[in-house]
Design an enzyme around this catalytic site. Sequence first.
Site, PDB file in Angstrom:
ATOM      1  N   LYS A   1       0.849  -1.192   0.000  1.00 46.36           N
ATOM      2  CA  LYS A   1       0.000   0.000   0.000  1.00 46.36           C
ATOM      3  C   LYS A   1       0.885   1.241   0.000  1.00 46.36           C
ATOM      4  CE  LYS A   1      -1.539   3.203   2.527  1.00 46.36           C
ATOM      5  NZ  LYS A   1      -1.738   4.323   1.607  1.00 46.36           N
TER       6      LYS A   1
ATOM      7  N   GLU B   1       9.884  16.948  14.463  1.00 43.21           N
ATOM      8  CA  GLU B   1      10.246  16.877  13.051  1.00 43.21           C
ATOM      9  C   GLU B   1       9.365  17.821  12.230  1.00 43.21           C
ATOM     10  OE1 GLU B   1       9.207  13.280  10.795  1.00 43.21           O
ATOM     11  OE2 GLU B   1      11.288  13.228  10.147  1.00 43.21           O
TER      12      GLU B   1
ATOM     13  N   CYS C   1      13.888  11.483   5.660  1.00 43.14           N
ATOM     14  CA  CYS C   1      13.934  11.117   7.080  1.00 43.14           C
ATOM     15  C   CYS C   1      15.342  11.286   7.630  1.00 43.14           C
ATOM     16  CB  CYS C   1      13.449   9.698   7.257  1.00 43.14           C
ATOM     17  SG  CYS C   1      14.265   8.587   6.126  1.00 43.14           S
TER      18      CYS C   1
ATOM     19  N   GLU D   1      10.136   2.244  10.323  1.00 40.24           N
ATOM     20  CA  GLU D   1      11.123   3.311  10.124  1.00 40.24           C
ATOM     21  C   GLU D   1      10.349   4.618  10.159  1.00 40.24           C
ATOM     22  OE1 GLU D   1      14.205   3.154  10.282  1.00 40.24           O
ATOM     23  OE2 GLU D   1      14.551   1.013   9.993  1.00 40.24           O
TER      24      GLU D   1
HETATM   25  P1  NAP Z   1       2.373   8.706   7.396  1.00 39.33           P
HETATM   26  O1  NAP Z   1       1.294   9.700   7.360  1.00 39.33           O
HETATM   27  O2  NAP Z   1       2.633   7.990   8.661  1.00 39.33           O
HETATM   28  O3  NAP Z   1       2.033   7.671   6.244  1.00 39.33           O
HETATM   29  C1  NAP Z   1       2.858   6.569   5.929  1.00 39.33           C
HETATM   30  C2  NAP Z   1       1.987   5.497   5.311  1.00 39.33           C
HETATM   31  O4  NAP Z   1       1.106   4.974   6.315  1.00 39.33           O
HETATM   32  C3  NAP Z   1       1.094   6.002   4.192  1.00 39.33           C
HETATM   33  O5  NAP Z   1       0.992   5.011   3.202  1.00 39.33           O
HETATM   34  C4  NAP Z   1      -0.213   6.216   4.910  1.00 39.33           C
HETATM   35  O6  NAP Z   1      -1.346   6.236   4.087  1.00 39.33           O
HETATM   36  C5  NAP Z   1      -0.224   5.032   5.842  1.00 39.33           C
HETATM   37  N1  NAP Z   1      -1.155   5.165   6.954  1.00 39.33           N
HETATM   38  C6  NAP Z   1      -1.717   6.291   7.457  1.00 39.33           C
HETATM   39  N2  NAP Z   1      -2.545   5.991   8.462  1.00 39.33           N
HETATM   40  C7  NAP Z   1      -2.514   4.637   8.621  1.00 39.33           C
HETATM   41  C8  NAP Z   1      -3.144   3.728   9.512  1.00 39.33           C
HETATM   42  N3  NAP Z   1      -3.997   4.149  10.450  1.00 39.33           N
HETATM   43  N4  NAP Z   1      -2.869   2.418   9.389  1.00 39.33           N
HETATM   44  C9  NAP Z   1      -1.996   1.965   8.461  1.00 39.33           C
HETATM   45  N5  NAP Z   1      -1.383   2.796   7.582  1.00 39.33           N
HETATM   46  C10 NAP Z   1      -1.621   4.116   7.672  1.00 39.33           C
HETATM   47  O7  NAP Z   1       3.753   9.338   6.932  1.00 39.33           O
HETATM   48  P2  NAP Z   1       3.963  10.277   5.672  1.00 39.33           P
HETATM   49  O8  NAP Z   1       3.385  11.596   6.006  1.00 39.33           O
HETATM   50  O9  NAP Z   1       3.509   9.607   4.434  1.00 39.33           O
HETATM   51  O10 NAP Z   1       5.559  10.325   5.595  1.00 39.33           O
HETATM   52  C11 NAP Z   1       6.340  11.226   6.305  1.00 39.33           C
HETATM   53  C12 NAP Z   1       6.991  10.570   7.493  1.00 39.33           C
HETATM   54  O11 NAP Z   1       7.717   9.430   7.087  1.00 39.33           O
HETATM   55  C13 NAP Z   1       8.000  11.441   8.192  1.00 39.33           C
HETATM   56  O12 NAP Z   1       7.791  11.382   9.580  1.00 39.33           O
HETATM   57  C14 NAP Z   1       9.338  10.823   7.850  1.00 39.33           C
HETATM   58  O13 NAP Z   1      10.353  11.027   8.773  1.00 39.33           O
HETATM   59  C15 NAP Z   1       8.992   9.408   7.726  1.00 39.33           C
HETATM   60  N6  NAP Z   1       9.960   8.687   6.917  1.00 39.33           N
HETATM   61  C16 NAP Z   1      10.817   7.840   7.552  1.00 39.33           C
HETATM   62  C17 NAP Z   1      11.770   7.137   6.835  1.00 39.33           C
HETATM   63  C18 NAP Z   1      12.698   6.221   7.521  1.00 39.33           C
HETATM   64  O14 NAP Z   1      13.194   5.315   6.879  1.00 39.33           O
HETATM   65  N7  NAP Z   1      12.970   6.378   8.795  1.00 39.33           N
HETATM   66  C19 NAP Z   1      11.834   7.280   5.457  1.00 39.33           C
HETATM   67  C20 NAP Z   1      10.957   8.160   4.841  1.00 39.33           C
HETATM   68  C21 NAP Z   1      10.009   8.840   5.595  1.00 39.33           C
HETATM   69  P3  NAP Z   1      -1.880   7.574   3.345  1.00 39.33           P
HETATM   70  O15 NAP Z   1      -1.759   7.225   1.941  1.00 39.33           O
HETATM   71  O16 NAP Z   1      -3.293   7.734   3.747  1.00 39.33           O
HETATM   72  O17 NAP Z   1      -1.025   8.729   3.751  1.00 39.33           O
END
Ligand code: NAP
Length: 482
Positions: A172, A384, A281, A247
Amino acid sequence: MSEFKNFIGGEWVAGASSTLNINPSNIAEVIGEYAGGTAQDVDTAVAAAAAAFPAWSTGGIQERSDALDKIGEELLARKDELGTLLSREEGKTRAEGIGEVARAGRIFKFFAAEVLRQTGEVLASVRPGVGIEVTREPVGVVGLVTPWNFPMAIPAWKIAPALAYGNCVVLKPADLVPGCAWALAEIISRSGVPAGVFNLVMGRGSVIGEAMVEHPGIHAISFTGSVGVGRRIAERCAALQKKVQLEMGGKNPQVVLDDADLATAVELCVQSAYYASGQRCTASSRLIVTKGIYAKFVDAMQARMAGIRVGNALAATTDIGPVASQAQFDQDARYVDIALDEGATLAVPGGRVACHTGSGFEGYFFSPVLLTDTTPAMRINKEEVFGPVASIIQVADYDEALASANDTEFGLAAGIATASLKYASHFKRHSQAGMVMVNLPTAGVDYHVPFGGRKGSSYGPREQGTYAREFYTTVKTSYIAS
Ligand code: NAP
Ligand code: MG
């Protein structure tokens, strides 16, 4: 406009709803309409994956290796085209987009080779006449949930090891950027991977992601995204006894010591903090600078940042594209206001850019912001932002710099700029981050070595490289009477 469909059980399946994929460099431009799945689609995908699992997991490793190699070859061959798509949907520059697609291609090729290196152990038993083997088996059906900021590389670095070790997959991708994941699914559909082994279900996290986490037929979840969502997923996975890998966020420090080469320090801070719009990230957002170099460093940052060109991600002259969405744009602006309220100074004001060109495009442009006079206790140094916003913390010496670098709930990456072997070695050993860079940007890592962090940034085994097998396999111990 024809819809880009989900890929379930080897078939292209229309969505119950759809999402418009918008170009953040030009919000009037629609890249495509992408299917939004349902919990029922997740169910169908899991059933297809479960049905495909016995043959895939026990079939020849040559078949798996060939398929992964083919996927990698095609990504590399199409890196310009797919890099452009990536840049259009996510907003990083075209060069960054092409680089990311090439990285994804190399990841598939790495795991195509890794498939052939599956090893086990043969051990002596403490009991005479008994032999022991320790072998690795796939986990089963794995659910992969990915964020918007690396729409090609993160799906790749989860899918490739999952398939290499014999698992079946439901992916997904982030609803904001489904284009790259769809393109990757289309490549996989022609790679020789049997129907059901790989499934793409696009749609909202609250619908598709939750259905995957809750589904009894999914045995493991690999998630990259925000801390809030990740923690909830981990709680559910613990309750359901699923394997989980997270992550998440970072508040990565970049230390600059008095003895650093100034030009190197400035360049790596600019690269880590601002390139890819700070939406990595591993981006540095806390620049921790000792007092002897502080004034020179701030001056040099101001001079260097004046030359950064923010604009359409596809333009060759652009250094930094737009941020990815209205929500991210608003968050970046809000955090600058929070920092100013807390007493920070705008050393480089940056901020919202009303960017219109001759062709009249409009996007989420936010030029890099540098804040000074900040302290570790401020929210700007604790939370962040995930945008082109960095703050400087002035410290007396190396010891205070190290303490400040570690003074965070996160622990993904940390960097130090110094000419001193003594301080570099000490920092490598005492940084509480999963990845440490000496005289290199915190953002920008290799694809064949472990990736991940500590503390609030990560949970579960590392991703990438040979270490990926910790998550994508389970160990079996067999005893054999001889
Ligand atoms: P996010 O909002 O947590 O979303 C990540 C994924 O999870 C998306 O596909 C999202 O779907 C899905 N999701 C949302 N709610 C969910 C739920 N209740 N149950 C299961 N899945 C759910 O994060 P983002 O805004 O896309 O990405 C930014 C964040 O990612 C930042 O905090 C960044 O630091 C982190 N990041 C970390 C790394 C690492 O390797 N450490 C790498 C890249 C990014 P939707 O399509 O609805 O959004
Ligand atoms: Mg999101």
